[in-house]
Design a protein around this motif. Structure first.
Motif, mmCIF file in Angstrom:
data_model
loop_
_atom_site.group_PDB
_atom_site.id
_atom_site.type_symbol
_atom_site.label_atom_id
_atom_site.label_comp_id
_atom_site.label_asym_id
_atom_site.label_seq_id
_atom_site.Cartn_x
_atom_site.Cartn_y
_atom_site.Cartn_z
ATOM 1 N N SER A 161 -33.733 -3.301 -51.150
ATOM 2 C CA SER A 161 -34.735 -3.881 -49.496
ATOM 3 C C SER A 161 -34.224 -3.797 -48.089
ATOM 4 O O SER A 161 -34.449 -3.278 -47.702
ATOM 5 N N LEU A 162 -32.757 -4.878 -48.149
ATOM 6 C CA LEU A 162 -32.453 -4.958 -47.164
ATOM 7 C C LEU A 162 -31.450 -3.738 -46.995
ATOM 8 O O LEU A 162 -30.971 -3.235 -46.034
ATOM 9 N N SER A 163 -30.844 -2.925 -48.147
ATOM 10 C CA SER A 163 -30.371 -1.583 -47.736
ATOM 11 C C SER A 163 -31.042 -1.104 -47.430
ATOM 12 O O SER A 163 -29.994 -0.036 -46.465
ATOM 13 N N VAL A 164 -32.344 -0.497 -47.634
ATOM 14 C CA VAL A 164 -32.847 0.681 -47.478
ATOM 15 C C VAL A 164 -33.015 0.197 -45.995
ATOM 16 O O VAL A 164 -33.275 0.444 -44.691
ATOM 17 N N ILE A 165 -33.625 -1.841 -45.281
ATOM 18 C CA ILE A 165 -33.583 -1.651 -44.657
ATOM 19 C C ILE A 165 -32.353 -1.813 -42.455
ATOM 20 O O ILE A 165 -32.547 -0.987 -42.218
ATOM 21 N N ALA A 166 -31.345 -2.193 -43.953
ATOM 22 C CA ALA A 166 -29.955 -1.566 -42.832
ATOM 23 C C ALA A 166 -29.780 -0.026 -42.562
ATOM 24 O O ALA A 166 -28.866 0.140 -41.639
ATOM 25 N N VAL A 167 -29.688 0.659 -43.321
ATOM 26 C CA VAL A 167 -29.799 2.343 -43.324
ATOM 27 C C VAL A 167 -29.884 2.325 -42.359
ATOM 28 O O VAL A 167 -29.919 3.637 -41.327
ATOM 29 N N GLY A 168 -31.741 2.437 -42.172
ATOM 30 C CA GLY A 168 -32.965 2.752 -41.532
ATOM 31 C C GLY A 168 -31.706 2.195 -39.852
ATOM 32 O O GLY A 168 -31.829 3.001 -38.485
ATOM 33 N N LEU A 169 -31.518 0.638 -39.757
ATOM 34 C CA LEU A 169 -30.649 0.402 -38.463
ATOM 35 C C LEU A 169 -30.331 1.179 -38.175
ATOM 36 O O LEU A 169 -29.743 1.409 -36.993
#
Length: 294
Positions: A74-82
């Motif tokens: 989940s945090l990987s997806v958020i990090a890539v979005g940011l």
């Protein structure tokens, strides 16, 4: 290690330029009395980023395997979005960054010390939190159990701080527009690998199906423990036996994102050419003068 060095260098240089612009403006306008609260806000932002990164690392160790994979994915997806938003934002607004920061500083100076601290904190804090999250996701994806990813980040940030100091002193001139374009493009490639591995984590957490559906398996040709397998893993988060979903996500993200980022259509200026802050593509032009005073 290279991918994490790139993250530290790219994000660290953005933060260094912001600090350089803020400090140079206050010195040039004769407001050295405001330097202390600005440095205070910067220090708080750095501490917050370090605390956030520590919480991610040590807090996740108390979770079950499935929960760790779910959190990591989940945090990987958020990090890539940011980080994707960040590279496009920098391309669009870099040429106006100095003017924007000057305006915020003028307003903060009129409001008092607390506003100065908040301005410096917000300007640097965003970069720090993004860096902490993306570094954690990248290190989690690398998962080689060595300190090399962390060493790469530290070296990247140290290089960025040194470059920021040289810019401030006027001792270094490079084309920042080209620098941010090239590093932004490479960061998109790194982000694609982090995103694919994030989806693999979600598959291992049983949040997504297809964990046993392999797109290909080249483990015999590129052993994960070989030097070239380690190199590919460290730079691109390459996996010799990815799932169909991983490959699909990697392609769907990388191809259009990289095409849009490198397109000669103006994301920043509207004319197809990206410029550095306020058309000064080499260094801040409001650094304190070193000429002798009369």
């Amino acid at each position: 290690m290279f991918s994490n060095y790139l993250i530290g260098l790219r994000e660290g240089l953005e933060a260094s330029l912001v600090v350089c612009i803020l400090i140079a403006y206050l010195v040039k306008t004769g407001r050295r009395d405001a330097l202390k609260p600005v440095w205070g806000g910067i220090a708080v932002a750095v501490l917050l980023a370090l605390g956030f990164g520590s919480a991610l690392e040590f807090g996740s160790q108390e979770l079950t395997f499935e929960a760790q994979e779910a959190l990591g994915g989940s945090l990987s997806v958020i990090a890539v979005g940011l980080v994707t938003w960040m590279v496009f934002w920098m391309r669009r607004t870099a040429r106006h960054l100095r003017t924007e920061l000057h305006g915020k500083l003028d307003a903060a100076l009129a409001m008092g010390t607390g506003a100065l601290v908040a301005t410096a904190f917000l300007a640097v804090g965003r970069e720090g939190l993004e860096t902490a999250l993306f570094v954690w996701a990248s290190v989690h994806a690398a998962g080689d159990g060595t300190p090399r990813p962390l060493i790469g980040v530290i070296l990247g940030i140290a290089t960025a701080v040194a470059l920021g100091w040289l810019f401030y002193r006027g001792a270094l001139r490079i084309n920042l527009a080209k620098f941010f374009t090239w590093t932004g493009g490479m960061l998109v490639v790194v982000a694609a690998g982090v995103l694919a591995y994030g989806f693999h984590d979600l598959q291992e957490a049983d949040w997504l199906p297809g964990l046993t559906d392999k797109a290909f398996d080249v483990s015999g040709t590129i052993p994960p423990d070989s030097w070239y397998g380690t190199l590919l893993k460290g730079v691109f988060n390459f996996q010799p036996d990815p799932t169909v979903l991983q490959v699909t996500v990697w392609l769907l993200y990388l191809v259009p994102t990289l095409a849009l980022f490198l397109a000669p259509v103006g994301f920043a200026s509207g004319k197809g050419k990206v410029k550095a802050p306020d058309d000064q593509g080499t260094q801040p032009d409001d650094r304190p003068s070193t000429a002798p005073r009369a």
